[in-house]
Design a protein around this motif. Structure first.
Motif, PDB file in Angstrom:
ATOM      1  N   GLY A  73       0.815  -1.205   0.000  1.00 43.83           N
ATOM      2  CA  GLY A  73       0.000   0.000   0.000  1.00 43.83           C
ATOM      3  C   GLY A  73       0.845   1.249   0.000  1.00 43.83           C
ATOM      4  O   GLY A  73       2.015   1.227   0.398  1.00 43.83           O
ATOM      5  N   ASP A  74       0.253   2.342  -0.442  1.00 46.23           N
ATOM      6  CA  ASP A  74       0.932   3.639  -0.466  1.00 46.23           C
ATOM      7  C   ASP A  74      -0.102   4.751  -0.516  1.00 46.23           C
ATOM      8  O   ASP A  74      -1.253   4.535  -0.935  1.00 46.23           O
ATOM      9  N   VAL A  75       0.338   5.927  -0.107  1.00 48.41           N
ATOM     10  CA  VAL A  75      -0.464   7.142  -0.245  1.00 48.41           C
ATOM     11  C   VAL A  75       0.373   8.174  -0.965  1.00 48.41           C
ATOM     12  O   VAL A  75       1.529   8.430  -0.598  1.00 48.41           O
ATOM     13  N   TYR A  76      -0.196   8.747  -2.015  1.00 43.46           N
ATOM     14  CA  TYR A  76       0.447   9.800  -2.793  1.00 43.46           C
ATOM     15  C   TYR A  76      -0.507  10.995  -2.814  1.00 43.46           C
ATOM     16  O   TYR A  76      -1.423  11.054  -3.649  1.00 43.46           O
ATOM     17  N   GLY A  77      -0.337  11.928  -1.905  1.00 44.19           N
ATOM     18  CA  GLY A  77      -1.211  13.088  -1.885  1.00 44.19           C
ATOM     19  C   GLY A  77      -2.651  12.689  -1.610  1.00 44.19           C
ATOM     20  O   GLY A  77      -2.974  12.122  -0.570  1.00 44.19           O
ATOM     21  N   TYR A  78      -3.540  12.969  -2.572  1.00 39.87           N
ATOM     22  CA  TYR A  78      -4.961  12.643  -2.437  1.00 39.87           C
ATOM     23  C   TYR A  78      -5.262  11.190  -2.808  1.00 39.87           C
ATOM     24  O   TYR A  78      -6.398  10.740  -2.640  1.00 39.87           O
ATOM     25  N   TYR A  79      -4.263  10.483  -3.343  1.00 36.90           N
ATOM     26  CA  TYR A  79      -4.492   9.130  -3.835  1.00 36.90           C
ATOM     27  C   TYR A  79      -3.910   8.089  -2.888  1.00 36.90           C
ATOM     28  O   TYR A  79      -2.911   8.328  -2.212  1.00 36.90           O
ATOM     29  N   GLY A  80      -4.534   6.923  -2.876  1.00 39.79           N
ATOM     30  CA  GLY A  80      -4.012   5.815  -2.095  1.00 39.79           C
ATOM     31  C   GLY A  80      -4.465   4.502  -2.689  1.00 39.79           C
ATOM     32  O   GLY A  80      -5.471   4.429  -3.404  1.00 39.79           O
ATOM     33  N   TYR A  81      -3.716   3.452  -2.401  1.00 40.20           N
ATOM     34  CA  TYR A  81      -4.103   2.137  -2.910  1.00 40.20           C
ATOM     35  C   TYR A  81      -3.686   1.053  -1.927  1.00 40.20           C
ATOM     36  O   TYR A  81      -2.853   1.268  -1.038  1.00 40.20           O
ATOM     37  N   MET A  82      -4.260  -0.117  -2.099  1.00 42.00           N
ATOM     38  CA  MET A  82      -3.885  -1.305  -1.369  1.00 42.00           C
ATOM     39  C   MET A  82      -3.977  -2.504  -2.297  1.00 42.00           C
ATOM     40  O   MET A  82      -4.874  -2.572  -3.146  1.00 42.00           O
ATOM     41  N   PHE A  83      -3.021  -3.424  -2.155  1.00 38.06           N
ATOM     42  CA  PHE A  83      -3.055  -4.686  -2.905  1.00 38.06           C
ATOM     43  C   PHE A  83      -2.863  -5.815  -1.921  1.00 38.06           C
ATOM     44  O   PHE A  83      -2.090  -5.688  -0.961  1.00 38.06           O
ATOM     45  N   CYS A  84      -3.566  -6.927  -2.129  1.00 34.12           N
ATOM     46  CA  CYS A  84      -3.342  -8.084  -1.263  1.00 34.12           C
ATOM     47  C   CYS A  84      -3.284  -9.368  -2.081  1.00 34.12           C
ATOM     48  O   CYS A  84      -3.945  -9.507  -3.112  1.00 34.12           O
ATOM     49  N   ASN A  85      -2.447 -10.274  -1.623  1.00 37.84           N
ATOM     50  CA  ASN A  85      -2.316 -11.607  -2.207  1.00 37.84           C
ATOM     51  C   ASN A  85      -2.361 -12.608  -1.061  1.00 37.84           C
ATOM     52  O   ASN A  85      -1.416 -12.714  -0.278  1.00 37.84           O
ATOM     53  N   LEU A  86      -3.470 -13.338  -0.965  1.00 37.38           N
ATOM     54  CA  LEU A  86      -3.667 -14.298   0.121  1.00 37.38           C
ATOM     55  C   LEU A  86      -3.441 -15.733  -0.328  1.00 37.38           C
ATOM     56  O   LEU A  86      -3.719 -16.673   0.424  1.00 37.38           O
ATOM     57  N   GLY A  87      -2.935 -15.903  -1.562  1.00 40.98           N
ATOM     58  CA  GLY A  87      -2.589 -17.242  -2.026  1.00 40.98           C
ATOM     59  C   GLY A  87      -3.575 -17.825  -3.012  1.00 40.98           C
ATOM     60  O   GLY A  87      -4.632 -17.273  -3.292  1.00 40.98           O
ATOM     61  N   GLN A  88      -3.194 -18.976  -3.544  1.00 36.29           N
ATOM     62  CA  GLN A  88      -4.004 -19.644  -4.557  1.00 36.29           C
ATOM     63  C   GLN A  88      -5.297 -20.220  -3.985  1.00 36.29           C
ATOM     64  O   GLN A  88      -6.296 -20.348  -4.686  1.00 36.29           O
ATOM     65  N   GLU A  89      -5.263 -20.594  -2.698  1.00 36.10           N
ATOM     66  CA  GLU A  89      -6.460 -21.177  -2.099  1.00 36.10           C
ATOM     67  C   GLU A  89      -6.595 -20.680  -0.663  1.00 36.10           C
ATOM     68  O   GLU A  89      -6.144 -21.324   0.285  1.00 36.10           O
ATOM     69  N   TYR A  90      -7.208 -19.540  -0.523  1.00 35.89           N
ATOM     70  CA  TYR A  90      -7.399 -18.936   0.790  1.00 35.89           C
ATOM     71  C   TYR A  90      -8.788 -19.306   1.310  1.00 35.89           C
ATOM     72  O   TYR A  90      -9.791 -19.120   0.624  1.00 35.89           O
ATOM     73  N   SER A  91      -8.853 -19.837   2.528  1.00 37.51           N
ATOM     74  CA  SER A  91     -10.117 -20.259   3.121  1.00 37.51           C
ATOM     75  C   SER A  91     -10.570 -19.252   4.171  1.00 37.51           C
ATOM     76  O   SER A  91      -9.760 -18.732   4.937  1.00 37.51           O
ATOM     77  N   TYR A  92     -11.862 -19.000   4.206  1.00 39.59           N
ATOM     78  CA  TYR A  92     -12.419 -18.080   5.186  1.00 39.59           C
ATOM     79  C   TYR A  92     -13.873 -18.446   5.450  1.00 39.59           C
ATOM     80  O   TYR A  92     -14.446 -19.313   4.769  1.00 39.59           O
ATOM     81  N   VAL A  93     -14.452 -17.826   6.468  1.00 43.37           N
ATOM     82  CA  VAL A  93     -15.861 -18.053   6.750  1.00 43.37           C
ATOM     83  C   VAL A  93     -16.611 -16.729   6.653  1.00 43.37           C
ATOM     84  O   VAL A  93     -16.073 -15.675   6.970  1.00 43.37           O
ATOM     85  N   GLU A  94     -17.840 -16.818   6.202  1.00 42.81           N
ATOM     86  CA  GLU A  94     -18.683 -15.627   6.048  1.00 42.81           C
ATOM     87  C   GLU A  94     -19.999 -15.858   6.777  1.00 42.81           C
ATOM     88  O   GLU A  94     -20.604 -16.924   6.654  1.00 42.81           O
ATOM     89  N   GLU A  95     -20.416 -14.862   7.540  1.00 40.83           N
ATOM     90  CA  GLU A  95     -21.674 -14.960   8.272  1.00 40.83           C
ATOM     91  C   GLU A  95     -22.817 -14.524   7.370  1.00 40.83           C
ATOM     92  O   GLU A  95     -22.803 -13.424   6.822  1.00 40.83           O
ATOM     93  N   LYS A  96     -23.818 -15.407   7.220  1.00 38.60           N
ATOM     94  CA  LYS A  96     -24.943 -15.113   6.330  1.00 38.60           C
ATOM     95  C   LYS A  96     -26.259 -15.331   7.071  1.00 38.60           C
ATOM     96  O   LYS A  96     -26.346 -16.152   7.999  1.00 38.60           O
TER      97      LYS A  96
END
Length: 345
Positions: free
Chosen positions: A154-177
């Protein structure tokens, strides 16, 4: 990677993290509590990320930065005291960072991230890079991908900012529905079978997986293909602006400086043309307006991007809730704080 012990939440920690445990559950907090994170770059964005990770309750956070505290650092970075000017930025941030949550092991490393051997990164569960060159981010991302270590940039350049993420080829998680209640029996009014209903008062946990591309793949999209051309209209211009700013950092070894705004503005304009031409795109895709708004780190932008980046690290380590894939962009010029998402997946 080092072997991880089964984390145990003490009574003191349960009291400290009570709200979070109620929000995302004990198992998620235990995973977070057993995780070690490397944060490279203690500028304004890095300080925001550090604060969010420490308050969330990771096991350990290593602050890595070889830069010295400057006047600009003091304006954008709240972890360093004004009296620390000239000191190492990581070490100057340590005391205030540790005071945020004594239960987290916070360490300061004054070394250069570029000089760290591969083995250094393998002791962490997640690596977060800010203020780094494109080549370094690609190198670390590829290394960590091979060892199933989560990577964030991630970075911030003045008014701009970004984020990138790489959690792998097979990332497991749970979602509440919301829980779906199945009907019992046939309909008595002759209209056929009853439809399933959603009960807003009950929820269920759904296990899911997601696949992430590497940073190299995300930055090296071939925009001459028909598939890429079709996706161009949905791609935020911020993605191409990132290419320009990373190229500026590579060429100059720094970010655009307000003290040399005229000279740097001309260079940004030239890099814009060169980058878009190399991608097979028109320079008109990114107009000259961006040049006036990409100097220095702005604290409000750091707070927004740091909040998102920190939260994504927490989500990834706790394996709770849907992650972003793969970019998050923020443009502070837009009054509503518009965000854009883009990923080549």
């Amino acid at each position: 990677m080092i072997e991880k012990e089964d984390p145990i939440i003490s009574e003191e920690e349960a009291a400290q993290y009570d709200r979070q445990i109620r929000l995302w559950g004990l198992d998620a907090q235990k995973r977070l509590r057993g995780s070690r994170v490397l944060l490279a770059g203690l500028g304004g964005l890095g300080a925001e990320v550090a604060k969010n990770l420490i308050l969330a309750g990771v096991k350990g956070l290593t602050l890595l930065d070889h830069e010295q505290v400057t006047e600009e650092s003091c304006r954008a970075q709240f972890l360093v005291p004004v009296s620390a000017r000239g000191q190492n930025r990581a070490q100057a941030s340590l005391e205030r960072a540790q005071n945020l949550n004594p239960m987290v092991e916070v360490h300061a490393d004054p070394g250069r991230v570029e000089d760290k051997p591969d083995d250094f990164f393998l002791q962490f569960d997640a690596v977060c890079l800010t203020g780094c060159s494109r080549d370094l981010m690609v190198r670390v991302d590829q290394l960590c991908s091979q060892h199933r270590i989560k990577v964030f940039c991630g970075d911030v350049y003045g008014y701009y900012g970004y984020m990138f993420c790489n959690l792998g080829q097979e990332y497991s998680y749970v979602e509440e529905k919301p829980k779906v209640v199945k009907p019992s029996g046939d309909s008595s009014d002759g209209s056929g079978a009853k439809k399933a209903k959603v009960d807003p008062n009950e929820t269920t946990m759904v296990k899911k997986t997601a696949s992430f591309c590497t940073l190299k793949e995300a930055l090296e999209v071939d925009w001459t293909t028909e598939k890429a051309k079709a996706a161009l209209k949905k791609t935020p211009v911020d993605y191409f602006l990132l290419h320009v700013l990373l190229k500026f950092r590579t060429d100059k070894g720094r970010d655009p400086d307000p003290q040399s705004s005229e000279e740097d503005g001309e260079l940004l304009r030239q890099i814009r043309s060169d980058v878009l031409d190399a991608l097979g795109l028109s320079a008109s895709l990114l107009n000259d307006d961006f040049i006036s708004y990409c100097f220095s780190e702005m604290s409000p932008v750091c707070a927004v991007v740091g909040g998102v980046l920190g939260q994504e690290v927490v989500k990834a380590l706790s394996q709770r809730d849907v992650p972003h894939r793969n970019f998050f962009f923020f443009d502070g010029r837009k009054g509503n704080g518009m965000v854009d998402y883009f990923g080549p997946n």
